[in-house]
Design a protein around this motif. Structure first.
Motif, PDB file in Angstrom:
ATOM      1  N   LEU A   1       0.832  -1.202   0.000  1.00 18.06           N
ATOM      2  CA  LEU A   1       0.000   0.000   0.000  1.00 18.06           C
ATOM      3  C   LEU A   1       0.866   1.251   0.000  1.00 18.06           C
ATOM      4  O   LEU A   1       0.546   2.234  -0.678  1.00 18.06           O
ATOM      5  N   GLN A   2       1.979   1.228   0.739  1.00 15.20           N
ATOM      6  CA  GLN A   2       2.872   2.377   0.731  1.00 15.20           C
ATOM      7  C   GLN A   2       3.473   2.585  -0.654  1.00 15.20           C
ATOM      8  O   GLN A   2       3.570   3.722  -1.138  1.00 15.20           O
ATOM      9  N   ALA A   3       3.868   1.495  -1.309  1.00 20.29           N
ATOM     10  CA  ALA A   3       4.389   1.612  -2.672  1.00 20.29           C
ATOM     11  C   ALA A   3       3.322   2.188  -3.598  1.00 20.29           C
ATOM     12  O   ALA A   3       3.616   3.025  -4.463  1.00 20.29           O
ATOM     13  N   ALA A   4       2.077   1.744  -3.428  1.00 23.87           N
ATOM     14  CA  ALA A   4       0.985   2.265  -4.248  1.00 23.87           C
ATOM     15  C   ALA A   4       0.814   3.761  -4.033  1.00 23.87           C
ATOM     16  O   ALA A   4       0.636   4.526  -4.991  1.00 23.87           O
ATOM     17  N   ARG A   5       0.887   4.197  -2.806  1.00 23.83           N
ATOM     18  CA  ARG A   5       0.751   5.624  -2.502  1.00 23.83           C
ATOM     19  C   ARG A   5       1.849   6.434  -3.193  1.00 23.83           C
ATOM     20  O   ARG A   5       1.589   7.477  -3.801  1.00 23.83           O
ATOM     21  N   ASP A   6       3.083   5.942  -3.118  1.00 26.51           N
ATOM     22  CA  ASP A   6       4.204   6.669  -3.713  1.00 26.51           C
ATOM     23  C   ASP A   6       4.098   6.711  -5.239  1.00 26.51           C
ATOM     24  O   ASP A   6       4.366   7.741  -5.869  1.00 26.51           O
ATOM     25  N   LEU A   7       3.716   5.601  -5.837  1.00 31.08           N
ATOM     26  CA  LEU A   7       3.636   5.539  -7.301  1.00 31.08           C
ATOM     27  C   LEU A   7       2.426   6.312  -7.821  1.00 31.08           C
ATOM     28  O   LEU A   7       2.484   6.887  -8.915  1.00 31.08           O
ATOM     29  N   LEU A   8       1.369   6.339  -7.061  1.00 33.18           N
ATOM     30  CA  LEU A   8       0.205   7.130  -7.451  1.00 33.18           C
ATOM     31  C   LEU A   8       0.566   8.605  -7.506  1.00 33.18           C
ATOM     32  O   LEU A   8       0.113   9.350  -8.391  1.00 33.18           O
ATOM     33  N   ALA A   9       1.423   9.032  -6.586  1.00 31.25           N
ATOM     34  CA  ALA A   9       1.866  10.429  -6.571  1.00 31.25           C
ATOM     35  C   ALA A   9       2.686  10.775  -7.814  1.00 31.25           C
ATOM     36  O   ALA A   9       2.782  11.951  -8.190  1.00 31.25           O
ATOM     37  N   ASP A  10       3.259   9.761  -8.464  1.00 31.85           N
ATOM     38  CA  ASP A  10       4.016   9.985  -9.704  1.00 31.85           C
ATOM     39  C   ASP A  10       3.098  10.136 -10.914  1.00 31.85           C
ATOM     40  O   ASP A  10       3.568  10.426 -12.013  1.00 31.85           O
ATOM     41  N   GLY A  11       1.806   9.869 -10.726  1.00 36.00           N
ATOM     42  CA  GLY A  11       0.872   9.951 -11.840  1.00 36.00           C
ATOM     43  C   GLY A  11       0.563   8.625 -12.487  1.00 36.00           C
ATOM     44  O   GLY A  11      -0.058   8.576 -13.555  1.00 36.00           O
ATOM     45  N   ASP A  12       0.992   7.526 -11.859  1.00 39.74           N
ATOM     46  CA  ASP A  12       0.774   6.211 -12.442  1.00 39.74           C
ATOM     47  C   ASP A  12      -0.634   5.690 -12.144  1.00 39.74           C
ATOM     48  O   ASP A  12      -1.337   6.191 -11.275  1.00 39.74           O
ATOM     49  N   ARG A  13      -1.009   4.639 -12.872  1.00 39.14           N
ATOM     50  CA  ARG A  13      -2.286   3.945 -12.657  1.00 39.14           C
ATOM     51  C   ARG A  13      -2.009   2.675 -11.870  1.00 39.14           C
ATOM     52  O   ARG A  13      -1.130   1.894 -12.235  1.00 39.14           O
ATOM     53  N   LEU A  14      -2.768   2.435 -10.790  1.00 34.51           N
ATOM     54  CA  LEU A  14      -2.520   1.313  -9.905  1.00 34.51           C
ATOM     55  C   LEU A  14      -3.670   0.320  -9.926  1.00 34.51           C
ATOM     56  O   LEU A  14      -4.842   0.703  -9.892  1.00 34.51           O
ATOM     57  N   VAL A  15      -3.315  -0.958  -9.989  1.00 32.25           N
ATOM     58  CA  VAL A  15      -4.266  -2.047  -9.803  1.00 32.25           C
ATOM     59  C   VAL A  15      -3.773  -2.836  -8.592  1.00 32.25           C
ATOM     60  O   VAL A  15      -2.647  -3.350  -8.596  1.00 32.25           O
ATOM     61  N   LEU A  16      -4.598  -2.936  -7.570  1.00 30.93           N
ATOM     62  CA  LEU A  16      -4.217  -3.610  -6.341  1.00 30.93           C
ATOM     63  C   LEU A  16      -4.923  -4.958  -6.238  1.00 30.93           C
ATOM     64  O   LEU A  16      -6.113  -5.072  -6.533  1.00 30.93           O
ATOM     65  N   LEU A  17      -4.187  -5.964  -5.811  1.00 25.99           N
ATOM     66  CA  LEU A  17      -4.761  -7.280  -5.553  1.00 25.99           C
ATOM     67  C   LEU A  17      -4.668  -7.583  -4.070  1.00 25.99           C
ATOM     68  O   LEU A  17      -3.647  -7.290  -3.430  1.00 25.99           O
ATOM     69  N   GLY A  18      -5.707  -8.196  -3.525  1.00 21.12           N
ATOM     70  CA  GLY A  18      -5.696  -8.606  -2.137  1.00 21.12           C
ATOM     71  C   GLY A  18      -6.817  -9.570  -1.858  1.00 21.12           C
ATOM     72  O   GLY A  18      -7.762  -9.699  -2.641  1.00 21.12           O
ATOM     73  N   ARG A  19      -6.727 -10.241  -0.737  1.00 14.90           N
ATOM     74  CA  ARG A  19      -7.725 -11.263  -0.403  1.00 14.90           C
ATOM     75  C   ARG A  19      -8.963 -10.669   0.251  1.00 14.90           C
ATOM     76  O   ARG A  19     -10.072 -11.174   0.056  1.00 14.90           O
ATOM     77  N   ASP A  20      -8.799  -9.599   1.016  1.00 12.11           N
ATOM     78  CA  ASP A  20      -9.877  -9.057   1.835  1.00 12.11           C
ATOM     79  C   ASP A  20     -10.516  -7.851   1.159  1.00 12.11           C
ATOM     80  O   ASP A  20      -9.880  -6.793   1.054  1.00 12.11           O
ATOM     81  N   PRO A  21     -11.772  -7.951   0.713  1.00 12.76           N
ATOM     82  CA  PRO A  21     -12.429  -6.811   0.053  1.00 12.76           C
ATOM     83  C   PRO A  21     -12.516  -5.586   0.952  1.00 12.76           C
ATOM     84  O   PRO A  21     -12.429  -4.453   0.464  1.00 12.76           O
ATOM     85  N   ARG A  22     -12.676  -5.794   2.258  1.00 17.33           N
ATOM     86  CA  ARG A  22     -12.770  -4.644   3.169  1.00 17.33           C
ATOM     87  C   ARG A  22     -11.448  -3.871   3.204  1.00 17.33           C
ATOM     88  O   ARG A  22     -11.454  -2.642   3.205  1.00 17.33           O
TER      89      ARG A  22
ATOM     90  N   LEU B   1      -6.132   6.039  -0.546  1.00 21.26           N
ATOM     91  CA  LEU B   1      -5.445   6.587  -1.717  1.00 21.26           C
ATOM     92  C   LEU B   1      -6.197   7.773  -2.304  1.00 21.26           C
ATOM     93  O   LEU B   1      -5.586   8.676  -2.894  1.00 21.26           O
ATOM     94  N   ASP B   2      -7.524   7.759  -2.178  1.00 18.92           N
ATOM     95  CA  ASP B   2      -8.367   8.881  -2.603  1.00 18.92           C
ATOM     96  C   ASP B   2      -8.056   9.302  -4.037  1.00 18.92           C
ATOM     97  O   ASP B   2      -7.777  10.460  -4.332  1.00 18.92           O
ATOM     98  N   ALA B   3      -8.112   8.311  -4.940  1.00 18.91           N
ATOM     99  CA  ALA B   3      -7.806   8.567  -6.352  1.00 18.91           C
ATOM    100  C   ALA B   3      -9.026   8.240  -7.204  1.00 18.91           C
ATOM    101  O   ALA B   3      -9.877   7.434  -6.809  1.00 18.91           O
ATOM    102  N   PRO B   4      -9.141   8.837  -8.381  1.00 17.54           N
ATOM    103  CA  PRO B   4     -10.243   8.500  -9.287  1.00 17.54           C
ATOM    104  C   PRO B   4     -10.208   7.022  -9.654  1.00 17.54           C
ATOM    105  O   PRO B   4      -9.152   6.379  -9.625  1.00 17.54           O
ATOM    106  N   ALA B   5     -11.366   6.479 -10.032  1.00 19.37           N
ATOM    107  CA  ALA B   5     -11.476   5.054 -10.339  1.00 19.37           C
ATOM    108  C   ALA B   5     -10.573   4.631 -11.487  1.00 19.37           C
ATOM    109  O   ALA B   5     -10.139   3.480 -11.548  1.00 19.37           O
ATOM    110  N   ASP B   6     -10.271   5.554 -12.396  1.00 22.25           N
ATOM    111  CA  ASP B   6      -9.401   5.195 -13.522  1.00 22.25           C
ATOM    112  C   ASP B   6      -7.922   5.255 -13.148  1.00 22.25           C
ATOM    113  O   ASP B   6      -7.059   4.919 -13.965  1.00 22.25           O
ATOM    114  N   ARG B   7      -7.612   5.659 -11.910  1.00 25.95           N
ATOM    115  CA  ARG B   7      -6.224   5.721 -11.462  1.00 25.95           C
ATOM    116  C   ARG B   7      -5.886   4.647 -10.429  1.00 25.95           C
ATOM    117  O   ARG B   7      -4.724   4.283 -10.264  1.00 25.95           O
ATOM    118  N   ALA B   8      -6.898   4.165  -9.699  1.00 25.65           N
ATOM    119  CA  ALA B   8      -6.655   3.143  -8.684  1.00 25.65           C
ATOM    120  C   ALA B   8      -7.865   2.231  -8.584  1.00 25.65           C
ATOM    121  O   ALA B   8      -8.992   2.699  -8.429  1.00 25.65           O
TER     122      ALA B   8
END
Length: 272
Positions: free
Chosen positions: A15-36, A45-52
């Motif tokens: 998640l920390q890596a995602a936060r840092d890379l999102l700040a660079d303007g990248d698009r993130l797709v996250l995988l995890g087991r727990d939907p919550r 992350l508070d990013a638009p749906a097309d960014r995260a």
């Protein structure tokens, strides 16, 4: 804008890596087991749906990996980077539905399996990157793979090294078989994350006593992953052994015979 998939990106170092890379303007797709946790991560992350975005999946099973790959490829025609931060810590001799120990299934085999299935999307990137996080396991040929891949009567102290060292072998295999792809292994350091909940008791006790002194921050642990995704001036396969020391890296130079043997077993297990 890069499209970056982070397996395990809904918490901790991922998640920390995602936060840092999102700040660079990248698009993130996250995988995890727990939907919550996934929804909480997106809120943070508070990013638009097309960014995260987040996909819930169980990467401990072959079917879970195949389902994740299918859904990813349905939505993304190319991936610039695939980052594996998923991991489990356990000394129990439990088994997945595929008959494998979860430490092996999650900390190595799911990474091989998912990457192999996503290679078509990675190959469409200008310079695809695959990174795998492990404990502090240097790339040297001194592990006993005789118990690989079943690890009958699993013992964490005995079996963790060959499982995690196989990530190095896979990085070497990717570099050799996928021209233009840069692969590496990153020491996660000693960050205190949710993974500690299922760690052997002695590790939990040690973490409680020594944590304030020895633990890295998640920012420190994520640093080398983020830099490796950002930069295109490093040749693979490499191992980053010291958190936040990006320039201190070790070439992965392992027995090609051992690498091929381990990859043959991985292919047989997954069909990928």
């Amino acid at each position: 804008m890069k499209t970056i998939l982070i397996a395990g990106g809904n918490s901790g170092i991922g998640l920390q890596a995602a936060r840092d890379l999102l700040a660079d303007g990248d698009r993130l797709v996250l995988l995890g087991r727990d939907p919550r946790k996934g929804e909480a991560a997106l809120t943070l992350l508070d990013a638009p749906a097309d960014r995260a975005s987040f996909l819930a999946t169980d990467l401990s099973t072959h079917d879970g990996v195949r389902d994740a790959a299918r859904r990813i490829l349905d939505k993304h025609d190319h991936l610039d980077a695939l980052v594996h931060t998923t991991g489990v810590l356990t000394n129990q001799d439990s088994r997945t539905v595929d008959g494998l120990h979860p430490f092996f299934a999650v900390n190595y085999l799911s990474r091989y399996h998912l990457t192999q299935l996503l290679l078509p999307a990675l190959r469409r990137a200008e310079r695809p990157v695959v990174l795998m996080m492990t404990a502090a396991i240097p790339p040297i040929d001194d592990a006993d793979f005789a118990r690989f891949p079943q690890f009958t009567d699993f013992n964490f102290g005995r079996d963790r090294k060959p499982v995690q060292l196989t990530n190095h072998h896979y990085a070497a295999h990717l570099t050799r078989t996928a021209p233009g792809l840069a692969a590496g292994v990153v020491n996660a350091g000693a960050a205190k994350t949710d993974i500690m909940r299922a760690a052997p008791w002695y590790m939990r006790v040690g973490a409680k006593i020594l944590g304030p002194v020895v633990f890295d921050s998640v920012e420190t642990s994520a640093h080398n992953v983020v830099e490796a995704v950002r930069r295109d001036d490093w040749p693979g396969p490499l191992y980053w052994g010291k958190p936040k020391k990006f320039e201190q890296r070790t070439p992965i130079n392992l027995s090609s015979t051992s690498t091929q043997h381990l990859m043959d077993i991985s292919r047989t297990l997954t069909g990928a």
